[in-house]
Design a protein around this motif. Structure first.
Motif, mmCIF file in Angstrom:
data_model
loop_
_atom_site.group_PDB
_atom_site.id
_atom_site.type_symbol
_atom_site.label_atom_id
_atom_site.label_comp_id
_atom_site.label_asym_id
_atom_site.label_seq_id
_atom_site.Cartn_x
_atom_site.Cartn_y
_atom_site.Cartn_z
ATOM 1 N N GLN A 127 0.873 1.656 8.876
ATOM 2 C CA GLN A 127 -0.404 1.364 8.217
ATOM 3 C C GLN A 127 -0.263 1.268 6.697
ATOM 4 O OE1 GLN A 127 -0.420 3.559 10.989
ATOM 5 N NE2 GLN A 127 -1.174 1.777 12.123
ATOM 6 N N ILE A 128 0.769 1.887 6.132
ATOM 7 C CA ILE A 128 1.027 1.790 4.703
ATOM 8 C C ILE A 128 2.500 1.445 4.503
ATOM 9 C CG2 ILE A 128 -0.831 3.319 3.938
ATOM 10 C CD1 ILE A 128 1.180 5.593 3.824
ATOM 11 N N THR A 162 0.835 -1.203 0.000
ATOM 12 C CA THR A 162 0.000 0.000 0.000
ATOM 13 C C THR A 162 0.867 1.249 0.000
ATOM 14 O OG1 THR A 162 -0.114 -0.079 2.422
ATOM 15 C CG2 THR A 162 -1.918 -1.110 1.206
ATOM 16 N N GLU A 212 0.735 7.839 8.891
ATOM 17 C CA GLU A 212 0.332 6.447 8.677
ATOM 18 C C GLU A 212 1.519 5.584 8.240
ATOM 19 O OE1 GLU A 212 -3.590 5.294 8.759
ATOM 20 O OE2 GLU A 212 -2.549 6.451 10.316
#
Length: 320
Positions: free
Chosen positions: A196-197, A152, A191
């Motif tokens: 998270q990414i 991501t 993030e």
């Protein structure tokens, strides 16, 4: 007789506009940033805030109006009175990208806003976490190919310049990853740091974390190496020939703002960019001071409109 009255009225308007410009500014100036605090546009606005206050003799108040890829702040300035007291600090993407991805915009950036001054060329830096990320660009691409559609990457918003940098990189490497849009570069960086990414095309705000060893810079998405990171290769050098995802951030005014005010503010911004202290602040962000005339700034926007439109059509990118 009627024609004489028209000429007289026109001359009076010109004289009045000139006089108003000579008296400008007589009150505080609002500089709207159309992205969240902490991003490149916000930091660039604050880098010229103090020099402009000193030069103009009036407070310059930075106000953040983020959302919709910069359209909310852009609309607010487009609707403002063209009296020289409301301006916009924006990425060039609002002019060169947004008209391609938003099926319906409540204003036309090319017609309703006047380019005043370029402030900085913003390179985008490909960064990953040092604890889990690849050690170089070759390993990065290999990881993407081994995990198609599983990694991501974040951006300041769908269709933003960092988003398009990611799409261009994936197109040129025949890889895929999931795009996660945020309401600004600051939240996207948070993030990434939080895990998270997986990666980010950063406009410069991650540099402190690169220097602290929390993030690793793999490449620069510019035609030339960054003067701040001369040892970091460009994507062109890494095999993506001709890769250029740079954006130019600058100041815009509402349509109808007197030309004399636009000329004066352009001169003051260019003077601020020549100041060693301002240059140091901008370079510390990973950005590069980029003074231009209003016409050159307009021409750059039109050129980028064509260049970015090609990748947007190729990838069928649309707003959220």
């Amino acid at each position: 007789m009627n024609m004489l009255k028209i000429f007289a009225a026109t001359a009076l308007c010109v004289v009045s506009a000139s006089a108003a410009a000579q008296d400008w500014p007589r009150q505080p100036i609002k500089l709207v940033v159309n992205f969240a605090p902490g991003g490149a546009a916000d930091l660039l606005a604050r880098s010229i805030e103090q020099p402009l206050q000193q030069a103009l003799g009036q407070p310059v108040v930075v106000e953040n109006k983020g959302g919709a890829g910069g359209n909310i702040g852009g609309k607010a300035v487009a609707d403002a009175a063209p009296d020289g007291y409301t301006f916009l600090m924006s990425s060039g993407g609002m002019v060169s990208i947004n008209p391609h991805i938003y099926t319906s915009m409540s204003f036309d950036p090319a017609k309703d806003l006047v380019p005043v001054a370029s402030v900085a060329r913003v390179p985008f830096y490909l960064v990953v976490r040092t604890d889990t990320g690849p050690k170089d660009f070759r390993a990065f691409v290999a990881d993407l190919k081994s995990n198609p559609g599983k990694r991501t990457f974040g951006s300041p918003g769908n269709g933003s310049s960092p988003h398009l940098a990611g799409e261009m990189m994936m197109r040129d490497t025949s890889t895929t990853a999931i795009h996660v849009p945020y309401r600004g570069a600051g939240p996207a960086l948070t993030e990434l740091l939080g895990g998270q990414i997986d990666f980010l095309f950063d406009p410069g705000i991650a540099i402190q974390y690169v220097k602290a060893g929390k993030l690793r810079m793999l490449a620069v998405a510019s035609p030339k190496r960054s003067p701040q990171f001369p040892d970091v290769p460009t994507l062109d050098e890494s095999g993506l020939k001709g890769f250029d995802a740079d954006a130019v951030f600058g100041v815009y005014a509402p349509k109808g703002t007197p030309a004399a005010i636009v000329t004066r503010l352009n001169a003051e911004i260019n003077r601020a960019l020549a100041n060693a202290g301002t240059q140091e602040r901008i370079l510390a962000m990973g950005n590069i001071p980029e003074p231009m005339t209003p016409q050159a700034f307009r021409d750059k926007g039109l050129k980028d409109y064509e260049r970015m439109g090609a990748i947007i059509r190729d990838k069928n990118i649309q707003s959220n």
